[in-house]
Design a protein around this motif. Structure first.
Motif, mmCIF file in Angstrom:
data_model
loop_
_atom_site.group_PDB
_atom_site.id
_atom_site.type_symbol
_atom_site.label_atom_id
_atom_site.label_comp_id
_atom_site.label_asym_id
_atom_site.label_seq_id
_atom_site.Cartn_x
_atom_site.Cartn_y
_atom_site.Cartn_z
ATOM 1 N N GLU A 125 0.850 -1.186 0.000
ATOM 2 C CA GLU A 125 0.000 0.000 0.000
ATOM 3 C C GLU A 125 0.890 1.241 0.000
ATOM 4 O O GLU A 125 1.725 1.411 0.887
ATOM 5 C CB GLU A 125 -0.922 0.016 1.216
ATOM 6 N N ILE A 126 0.686 2.078 -1.017
ATOM 7 C CA ILE A 126 1.460 3.318 -1.151
ATOM 8 C C ILE A 126 0.529 4.488 -0.889
ATOM 9 O O ILE A 126 -0.534 4.597 -1.506
ATOM 10 C CB ILE A 126 2.069 3.439 -2.565
ATOM 11 N N LYS A 127 0.936 5.381 0.013
ATOM 12 C CA LYS A 127 0.140 6.573 0.300
ATOM 13 C C LYS A 127 0.927 7.818 -0.089
ATOM 14 O O LYS A 127 2.115 7.933 0.202
ATOM 15 C CB LYS A 127 -0.241 6.636 1.781
ATOM 16 N N LYS A 128 0.207 8.749 -0.756
ATOM 17 C CA LYS A 128 0.805 10.001 -1.233
ATOM 18 C C LYS A 128 0.235 11.163 -0.432
ATOM 19 O O LYS A 128 -0.977 11.386 -0.431
ATOM 20 C CB LYS A 128 0.487 10.217 -2.715
ATOM 21 N N TYR A 129 1.119 11.901 0.238
ATOM 22 C CA TYR A 129 0.704 13.059 1.023
ATOM 23 C C TYR A 129 1.435 14.308 0.544
ATOM 24 O O TYR A 129 2.532 14.231 -0.037
ATOM 25 C CB TYR A 129 1.032 12.853 2.501
ATOM 26 N N ASP A 161 3.132 18.085 1.867
ATOM 27 C CA ASP A 161 4.061 18.323 2.969
ATOM 28 C C ASP A 161 3.549 19.390 3.930
ATOM 29 O O ASP A 161 4.335 20.057 4.604
ATOM 30 C CB ASP A 161 5.443 18.717 2.436
ATOM 31 N N LEU A 211 -3.929 13.631 1.654
ATOM 32 C CA LEU A 211 -3.681 12.758 0.511
ATOM 33 C C LEU A 211 -3.804 13.530 -0.793
ATOM 34 O O LEU A 211 -4.676 14.389 -0.928
ATOM 35 C CB LEU A 211 -4.676 11.594 0.506
ATOM 36 N N ASP A 262 -2.304 5.888 -9.699
ATOM 37 C CA ASP A 262 -3.413 6.086 -8.771
ATOM 38 C C ASP A 262 -4.758 5.974 -9.484
ATOM 39 O O ASP A 262 -5.007 6.665 -10.476
ATOM 40 C CB ASP A 262 -3.278 7.462 -8.107
ATOM 41 N N VAL A 284 -4.140 6.897 -2.508
ATOM 42 C CA VAL A 284 -3.817 5.578 -1.956
ATOM 43 C C VAL A 284 -3.770 4.565 -3.101
ATOM 44 O O VAL A 284 -4.736 4.426 -3.850
ATOM 45 C CB VAL A 284 -4.844 5.114 -0.906
ATOM 46 N N ASN A 326 3.252 -1.064 4.138
ATOM 47 C CA ASN A 326 2.865 0.329 3.906
ATOM 48 C C ASN A 326 4.082 1.183 3.570
ATOM 49 O O ASN A 326 5.121 1.092 4.235
ATOM 50 C CB ASN A 326 2.163 0.890 5.143
ATOM 51 N N THR A 362 5.029 5.361 2.437
ATOM 52 C CA THR A 362 4.519 6.728 2.357
ATOM 53 C C THR A 362 5.497 7.616 1.599
ATOM 54 O O THR A 362 6.705 7.597 1.879
ATOM 55 C CB THR A 362 4.289 7.311 3.766
ATOM 56 N N ASN A 374 5.956 11.729 0.465
ATOM 57 C CA ASN A 374 5.486 13.100 0.669
ATOM 58 C C ASN A 374 6.024 13.999 -0.443
ATOM 59 O O ASN A 374 7.226 13.983 -0.739
ATOM 60 C CB ASN A 374 5.947 13.638 2.023
#
Length: 500
Positions: free
Chosen positions: A142-146, A148, A154, A179, A191, A231, A233, A235
Motif C-alpha cells: 500500500e502506497i500513500k501520497k501526502y 508536505d 492525501l 493512482d 492511496v 505500507n 509513504t 510526501n
C-alpha cells in the motif's frame, strides 16, 4: 623364451597404451544431460514449472530457461519431467538451477546447484528433484501520497514503478501502477494498493508526481511477507512557478488593456477549465505595470495562453502560445499587436412593431423562428389560475381564435388572445416588439392571477395596441419607420484608442 615373453609384454603394453590414448578422447566427448523432476509433498508429479539454469549448460554463458513441456524441454510429452540434453562435458562447472515459476497453487522450491563431476562413475545424466508445497506466499503493498503541509493530506494522480514486477518476477521491466488506474485496488485518491503480491523484496520509485507537485527522487524498499500489507509513504512538496505575459505593439512599446485565456486554469484545484486574466485586474500580480501580466504561485505544468481581448484600437493576436512552468522559475510569453483596426458603428432607431392575433392565426409558416408551436397548450406558456383553469388545456392556436365573453373567463379569453400574439411578436427575431418574451409572460401571469376582469381587460388593451403597431413579416424593409431624437452610450470610448 624370456625374450618372447618380454616381447609379448611390450606388445601388450603398447596395445594398452594405444587403447588409453584413443579411449581418453572418446570419454571426454560424451555429452551429459540434466533431468529435473517436479513433485508435490506426496511424491506425485507436478506440471507447469519453469526453471532458469545458470550458466546455460549448452553454451556455458548466459541463462537457459526451460519450461515444462515447452521451451528447451527435451521431454515435452512427460508432465513434471524437464530434460536438457547435450550439456557440456566440463565436469567442474557449477550450475545453479532455480525455479522461477511454480506450478499453480504452489510455492517456489529452493534453488539447487550441481557439478557433472558429482555423477557416479559411468553415469552421464544428473537428476535433480524439486518438491513444491501448496499455498502460495502472497501479501500486499500500500502506497500513500501526502503533501508536505503541517496537517498532511492525501493527493491523487501519482504513478510508481515496483521492481521487480511482482506479477512476473523474471520480467525485464518493472510494474508501473498509477493512482486509480489498472493495478490499483483502492479507489481512494492518494492511496495505491497492489494486491496479491508474491512475497519478496521490492523497490518502489515515483515516476509521475501529482499535478502541481515535485516528484520524489529517492526510492523506498519493502519486504512483502505472507498475508501482510506493507505500507509505504511518499510526501511531495508543491511545484510552483510564475507566468509573465508581455504585451507590446509592433514598435516594441508596452500596451495595456489586453485580456488572455490561460488553460488549464492554474487557480483551480484540479487544474481544469480556463482562467481569463486582464491587464491590471485582480489576477494580475503586476497590476501597476501596463502591458505586463504576471501570475504567481502557478502549479508546474503545461499551459496554453490565448489573447481573448486586444487593447483598444489593435488587432487581436490570433496565435496561441504554450509555456511550461517549472519549479521556482518564470515562464514568459510575448504577444505583439498591430494597430489600425478601424471600422464603423451604425445605430438605427425604429418604431416598435407587432403583428395582430389574426396575422399569427393565418400565417403558421412564420411560427418556427419564435420557438413556439401552434399545438402547445396555454398552460405550457402561462400560469393558469383556478378561476380560469378551463382554458389551460386549449392550444395557442385556439387561444388566437377566442371571441371573449362575459365574466372572468371571458376577460381571460380576451387577454390570452392578445397575450399569445404578444409572445409570438416578442420571440420573433424580425419583429422588433417593444417588450421581451419574459415581460409579456410575467404581465399576463399577474393579470390572470388577479382573477379580476378589469385588470385582465386593461392589460389586453395595452397588448392589442402594441400588436397593431405594424407587422414587418412579409413586408419590404423600407416599410419600417425610423425614429429620431434618441441618445446612446458607447463603452468603451472608441476614440480613446491609438491613432495609427
Amino acid at each position: 623364451m624370456i625374450k618372447k615373453t618380454l616381447s609379448a609384454l611390450i606388445a601388450l603394453a603398447l596395445v594398452l597404451g594405444l587403447v588409453w590414448v584413443f579411449a581418453a578422447p572418446v570419454s571426454a566427448s560424451v555429452s551429459n544431460s540434466l533431468e529435473i523432476l517436479k513433485k508435490d509433498e506426496n511424491g506425485a508429479a507436478l506440471f507447469g514449472a519453469t526453471f532458469n539454469i545458470t550458466p546455460n549448460p549448452k553454451t556455458l554463458t548466459g541463462v537457459l530457461t526451460v519450461v515444462d513441456n515447452g521451451a528447451n524441454d527435451d521431454a515435452p510429452s512427460v508432465d513434471g519431467v524437464l530434460l536438457i540434453r547435450d550439456c557440456s562435458a566440463n565436469p567442474n562447472q557449477v550450475y545453479d538451477v532455480c525455479e522461477v515459476v511454480a506450478p499453480a497453487g504452489y510455492d517456489l522450491a529452493p534453488c539447487q546447484d550441481f557439478k557433472f563431476k558429482d555423477l557416479p562413475s559411468g553415469e552421464t545424466k544428473m537428476t535433480l528433484t524439486f518438491v513444491n508445497f501448496p499455498g502460495a506466499c502472497k501479501g500486499q503493498i500500500e502506497i500513500k501520497k501526502y503533501d508536505d503541509s503541517e496537517e498532511p493530506e492525501l493527493v491523487g494522480g501519482a504513478c510508481f514503478n515496483i521492481s521487480p514486477n511482482p506479477y512476473n518476477l523474471t520480467a525485464q521491466e518493472p510494474l508501473m501502477v498509477c493512482d486509480n488506474e489498472t493495478g490499483d485496488s483502492n479507489d481512494t485518491a492518494g492511496v495505491i494498493l497492489i494486491a496479491n503480491v508474491t512475497c519478496g523484496n521490492y523497490t518502489i520509485t515515483e515516476v509521475t508526481a501529482p499535478l502541481g507537485y515535485v516528484k520524489v527522487t529517492g526510492a523506498l524498499n519493502v519486504t512483502v511477507v505472507n498475508n501482510e500489507t506493507e505500507n509505504v509513504t511518499f510526501n511531495n512538496t508543491p511545484c510552483q512557478g510564475e507566468i509573465e505575459i508581455y504585451k507590446k505593439d509592433d514598435k516594441g512599446e508596452a500596451l495595456g488593456g489586453a485580456c488572455f485565456n490561460i488553460s488549464p486554469d492554474p487557480t483551480s484545484v484540479d487544474l481544469t477549465g480556463t482562467l481569463e486574466v486582464c491587464d491590471n485586474d485582480s489576477n494580475d500580480a503586476a497590476n501597476t505595470t501596463n502591458g505586463t501580466i504576471k501570475l504567481e504561485d502557478v502549479p508546474c505544468g503545461n499551459y496554453t495562453i490565448t489573447e481573448s481581448k486586444a487593447p483598444l484600437g489593435y488587432v487581436i493576436a490570433t496565435e496561441s502560445q504554450n509555456v511550461t512552468v517549472s519549479n521556482n522559475s518564470t515562464a514568459s510569453a510575448n504577444f505583439t499587436n498591430t494597430a489600425a483596426c478601424k471600422g464603423e458603428i451604425e445605430i438605427r432607431k425604429f418604431e416598435g412593431r407587432g403583428c395582430t392575433p389574426g396575422y399569427w392565426k393565418n400565417h403558421l409558416a412564420d411560427w418556427p423562428p419564435t420557438g413556439y408551436d401552434p399545438s402547445e397548450t396555454v398552460s405550457s406558456v402561462f400560469n393558469v389560475p383556478v378561476c380560469v383553469d378551463e382554458l389551460g388545456g386549449d392550444t395557442l392556436l385556439e387561444a388566437l381564435e377566442y371571441d371573449g365573453g362575459d365574466g372572468t373567463v371571458g376577460a381571460a379569453r380576451i387577454l390570452l388572445r392578445a397575450g399569445v400574439a404578444a409572445v409570438l411578436n416578442a420571440a420573433h427575431p424580425d419583429v422588433n416588439y417593444p417588450h421581451t418574451v419574459g415581460e409579456v409572460i410575467s404581465d399576463v401571469n399577474n393579470a390572470l392571477g388577479s382573477c379580476d376582469r378589469d385588470t385582465m381587460l386593461s392589460l389586453a388593451t395595452e397588448l392589442d395596441r402594441d400588436n397593431n403597431l405594424w407587422c414587418p413579416l412579409g413586408q419590404q424593409p423600407d416599410g419600417q419607420k425610423l425614429l429620431g431624437g434618441a441618445c446612446f452610450n458607447i463603452t468603451p470610448n472608441p476614440y480613446d484608442g491609438p491613432d495609427p
